[in-house]
Enzyme design. Structure first.
Site, PDB file in Angstrom:
ATOM      1  N   GLY A   1       4.086   0.159 -16.039  1.00  0.00           N
ATOM      2  CA  GLY A   1       4.423   0.842 -14.786  1.00  0.00           C
ATOM      3  C   GLY A   1       5.606   0.225 -14.082  1.00  0.00           C
TER       4      GLY A   1
ATOM      5  N   SER B   1       8.783   1.858 -13.821  1.00  0.00           N
ATOM      6  CA  SER B   1       9.864   2.809 -13.524  1.00  0.00           C
ATOM      7  C   SER B   1      10.283   2.732 -12.063  1.00  0.00           C
ATOM      8  CB  SER B   1       9.417   4.231 -13.859  1.00  0.00           C
ATOM      9  OG  SER B   1       8.128   4.481 -13.329  1.00  0.00           O
ATOM     10  N   ARG B   2       9.418   2.159 -11.233  1.00  0.00           N
ATOM     11  CA  ARG B   2       9.741   2.041  -9.797  1.00  0.00           C
ATOM     12  C   ARG B   2       8.881   0.938  -9.171  1.00  0.00           C
ATOM     13  NH1 ARG B   2       5.592   5.760  -7.751  1.00  0.00           N
ATOM     14  NH2 ARG B   2       4.877   6.973  -9.530  1.00  0.00           N
TER      15      ARG B   2
ATOM     16  N   SER C   1       4.905   6.417 -16.827  1.00  0.00           N
ATOM     17  CA  SER C   1       4.003   7.502 -17.193  1.00  0.00           C
ATOM     18  C   SER C   1       4.739   8.836 -17.216  1.00  0.00           C
ATOM     19  CB  SER C   1       2.824   7.464 -16.224  1.00  0.00           C
ATOM     20  OG  SER C   1       2.544   8.671 -15.671  1.00  0.00           O
TER      21      SER C   1
ATOM     22  N   TYR D   1     -10.233   2.637  -5.326  1.00  0.00           N
ATOM     23  CA  TYR D   1      -9.126   1.690  -5.547  1.00  0.00           C
ATOM     24  C   TYR D   1      -9.624   0.236  -5.415  1.00  0.00           C
ATOM     25  CZ  TYR D   1      -4.436  -0.354  -4.811  1.00  0.00           C
ATOM     26  OH  TYR D   1      -3.283  -1.107  -4.889  1.00  0.00           O
TER      27      TYR D   1
ATOM     28  N   LYS E   1      -9.625  -2.726  -8.208  1.00  0.00           N
ATOM     29  CA  LYS E   1      -8.879  -3.978  -8.017  1.00  0.00           C
ATOM     30  C   LYS E   1      -9.813  -5.205  -8.025  1.00  0.00           C
ATOM     31  CE  LYS E   1      -4.879  -2.080  -7.939  1.00  0.00           C
ATOM     32  NZ  LYS E   1      -3.904  -2.388  -9.004  1.00  0.00           N
TER      33      LYS E   1
HETATM   34  P1  NAP Z   1       4.297   2.818  -7.390  1.00  0.00           P
HETATM   35  O1  NAP Z   1       5.583   2.654  -6.647  1.00  0.00           O
HETATM   36  O2  NAP Z   1       3.477   4.027  -7.124  1.00  0.00           O
HETATM   37  O3  NAP Z   1       4.599   2.678  -8.968  1.00  0.00           O
HETATM   38  C1  NAP Z   1       3.544   2.811  -9.882  1.00  0.00           C
HETATM   39  C2  NAP Z   1       4.053   2.604 -11.297  1.00  0.00           C
HETATM   40  O4  NAP Z   1       2.940   2.773 -12.184  1.00  0.00           O
HETATM   41  C3  NAP Z   1       5.093   3.624 -11.717  1.00  0.00           C
HETATM   42  O5  NAP Z   1       6.029   3.002 -12.557  1.00  0.00           O
HETATM   43  C4  NAP Z   1       4.281   4.642 -12.492  1.00  0.00           C
HETATM   44  O6  NAP Z   1       5.027   5.357 -13.492  1.00  0.00           O
HETATM   45  C5  NAP Z   1       3.287   3.744 -13.175  1.00  0.00           C
HETATM   46  N1  NAP Z   1       2.081   4.460 -13.615  1.00  0.00           N
HETATM   47  C6  NAP Z   1       1.263   5.242 -12.877  1.00  0.00           C
HETATM   48  N2  NAP Z   1       0.282   5.740 -13.652  1.00  0.00           N
HETATM   49  C7  NAP Z   1       0.495   5.253 -14.908  1.00  0.00           C
HETATM   50  C8  NAP Z   1      -0.160   5.394 -16.165  1.00  0.00           C
HETATM   51  N3  NAP Z   1      -1.251   6.163 -16.293  1.00  0.00           N
HETATM   52  N4  NAP Z   1       0.342   4.751 -17.239  1.00  0.00           N
HETATM   53  C9  NAP Z   1       1.459   3.992 -17.140  1.00  0.00           C
HETATM   54  N5  NAP Z   1       2.124   3.832 -15.978  1.00  0.00           N
HETATM   55  C10 NAP Z   1       1.644   4.453 -14.884  1.00  0.00           C
HETATM   56  O7  NAP Z   1       3.300   1.581  -7.090  1.00  0.00           O
HETATM   57  P2  NAP Z   1       3.601   0.084  -6.621  1.00  0.00           P
HETATM   58  O8  NAP Z   1       3.454   0.036  -5.138  1.00  0.00           O
HETATM   59  O9  NAP Z   1       4.840  -0.420  -7.254  1.00  0.00           O
HETATM   60  O10 NAP Z   1       2.321  -0.661  -7.210  1.00  0.00           O
HETATM   61  C11 NAP Z   1       2.341  -1.366  -8.449  1.00  0.00           C
HETATM   62  C12 NAP Z   1       1.005  -2.090  -8.607  1.00  0.00           C
HETATM   63  O11 NAP Z   1       0.791  -2.954  -7.503  1.00  0.00           O
HETATM   64  C13 NAP Z   1      -0.207  -1.146  -8.650  1.00  0.00           C
HETATM   65  O12 NAP Z   1      -1.167  -1.620  -9.549  1.00  0.00           O
HETATM   66  C14 NAP Z   1      -0.736  -1.223  -7.232  1.00  0.00           C
HETATM   67  O13 NAP Z   1      -2.106  -0.910  -7.162  1.00  0.00           O
HETATM   68  C15 NAP Z   1      -0.457  -2.677  -6.905  1.00  0.00           C
HETATM   69  N6  NAP Z   1      -0.408  -2.941  -5.474  1.00  0.00           N
HETATM   70  C16 NAP Z   1       0.526  -2.349  -4.685  1.00  0.00           C
HETATM   71  C17 NAP Z   1       0.533  -2.623  -3.329  1.00  0.00           C
HETATM   72  C18 NAP Z   1       1.536  -2.014  -2.404  1.00  0.00           C
HETATM   73  O14 NAP Z   1       1.410  -2.263  -1.184  1.00  0.00           O
HETATM   74  N7  NAP Z   1       2.524  -1.270  -2.844  1.00  0.00           N
HETATM   75  C19 NAP Z   1      -0.412  -3.503  -2.793  1.00  0.00           C
HETATM   76  C20 NAP Z   1      -1.334  -4.085  -3.632  1.00  0.00           C
HETATM   77  C21 NAP Z   1      -1.329  -3.810  -4.979  1.00  0.00           C
HETATM   78  P3  NAP Z   1       5.683   6.811 -13.162  1.00  0.00           P
HETATM   79  O15 NAP Z   1       6.798   6.525 -12.208  1.00  0.00           O
HETATM   80  O16 NAP Z   1       6.158   7.311 -14.464  1.00  0.00           O
HETATM   81  O17 NAP Z   1       4.581   7.617 -12.525  1.00  0.00           O
END
Ligand code: NAP
Length: 248
Positions: A13, A15-16, A38, A156, A160
């Site tokens: 994951g 891509s962003r 994804s 969620y 986690k």
């Molecule tokens: P995000 O911006 O929504 O990015 C999610 C990434 O996961 C994207 O690259 C997406 O790919 C990929 N993804 C989603 N479903 C997938 C699948 N089935 N198979 C493979 N890749 C998949 O999220 P983020 O904020 O960067 O979060 C990244 C991680 O940190 C997550 O596990 C999240 O729970 C954790 N986290 C985030 C925060 C926060 O505040 N942002 C806090 C705590 C924990 P596509 O672009 O192709 O959909």
């Protein structure tokens, strides 16, 4: 000092958001980066180009982390393209928030499969390679919500919290082979995932953070860099909160 010179790293994951930040920081430290997405193909290919321009090997793979067979195929392909796997970062994740009253069965199952089962899929898929090498670092992207819970995020938070139990179990199982497994629990990080939240909710999160700001993907990437590198060579089974003091 480049901390990951020549190391081969998988980031799911990327891509962003946080995954992309990890890929960028790791490439700047000399790591070769295999990463997944994804559906966001164009940004993934853009990132692949950006990383290669930094002088490392990099490749984007479309793979659904929730699928056991796709994860096995993915790791087989990565092993053909890269020599060995030194670090796995289980970062792919989604939210499908709702109060329990309104949360459908599919919302629960999908979040568990993408956030938690994916960690089993990918860890199992890299296990043999890391065992043979007698070295590896696995980093699981949990959340402060997995430590303390959150109303409206039962699915969620359960996924986690499950990652934390998985992390500690794998640390116990694989420690004797010099494979470390740690988790990071980010707080409020400014990405597309949190951009979906209502302004008032975001202000509430920010007000509760001692450092008075949301985190950046780079803040999380730097913590991953520590767990991926030999600087943390005697640390396993730990959960590091990277949250501006939110859980203090
Ligand atoms: P995000 O911006 O929504 O990015 C999610 C990434 O996961 C994207 O690259 C997406 O790919 C990929 N993804 C989603 N479903 C997938 C699948 N089935 N198979 C493979 N890749 C998949 O999220 P983020 O904020 O960067 O979060 C990244 C991680 O940190 C997550 O596990 C999240 O729970 C954790 N986290 C985030 C925060 C926060 O505040 N942002 C806090 C705590 C924990 P596509 O672009 O192709 O959909």
């Amino acid at each position: 000092m480049r901390l990951l010179e020549g190391k081969n790293v998988i980031v799911t994951g990327a891509s962003r958001g946080i995954g992309k930040g990890i890929a960028e920081v790791f490439a700047a430290h000399g790591a070769n980066v295999a990463f997944t997405y994804s559906s966001s193909e164009a940004p993934a290919l853009e990132l692949e180009k950006e990383l290669i321009s930094k002088g490392v090997k990099a490749k984007a793979y479309k793979s659904n982390a929730a699928s056991f067979s796709e994860s096995e195929d993915l790791v087989a392909k990565i092993l053909e393209d890269f020599e060995g796997i030194d670090v796995l970062i289980n970062n792919a994740g989604i939210t499908k928030d709702n109060l329990l009253m309104r949360m459908g069965e599919a919302d629960f199952d999908t979040v568990i499969e993408i956030n938690l089962k994916s960690v089993f899929n990918m860890t199992k898929a890299v296990q043999r390679t890391m065992l043979k090498q007698r070295k590896g670092s696995i980093i699981n992207m949990s959340s402060v919500v997995g430590v303390k819970g959150n109303a409206g995020q039962a699915n969620y938070a359960a996924s986690k919290a499950g990652m934390i139990g998985f992390t500690k179990s794998i640390a116990l199982e694989l420690g004797s082979r010099n494979i470390r497994c740690n988790a990071i629990a980010p707080g409020f990080i400014e990405t597309e995932m949190t951009a979906k939240l209502d302004d008032k909710v975001v202000q509430g999160w920010r007000d509760g953070i001692p450092l008075k700001r949301g985190g950046s993907p780079e803040d999380i990437a730097n913590a991953c860099l520590f767990f991926a590198s030999d600087l943390s060579g005697y640390i396993t089974g730990q959960v590091l909160n990277v949250d501006g003091g939110m859980l203090t």
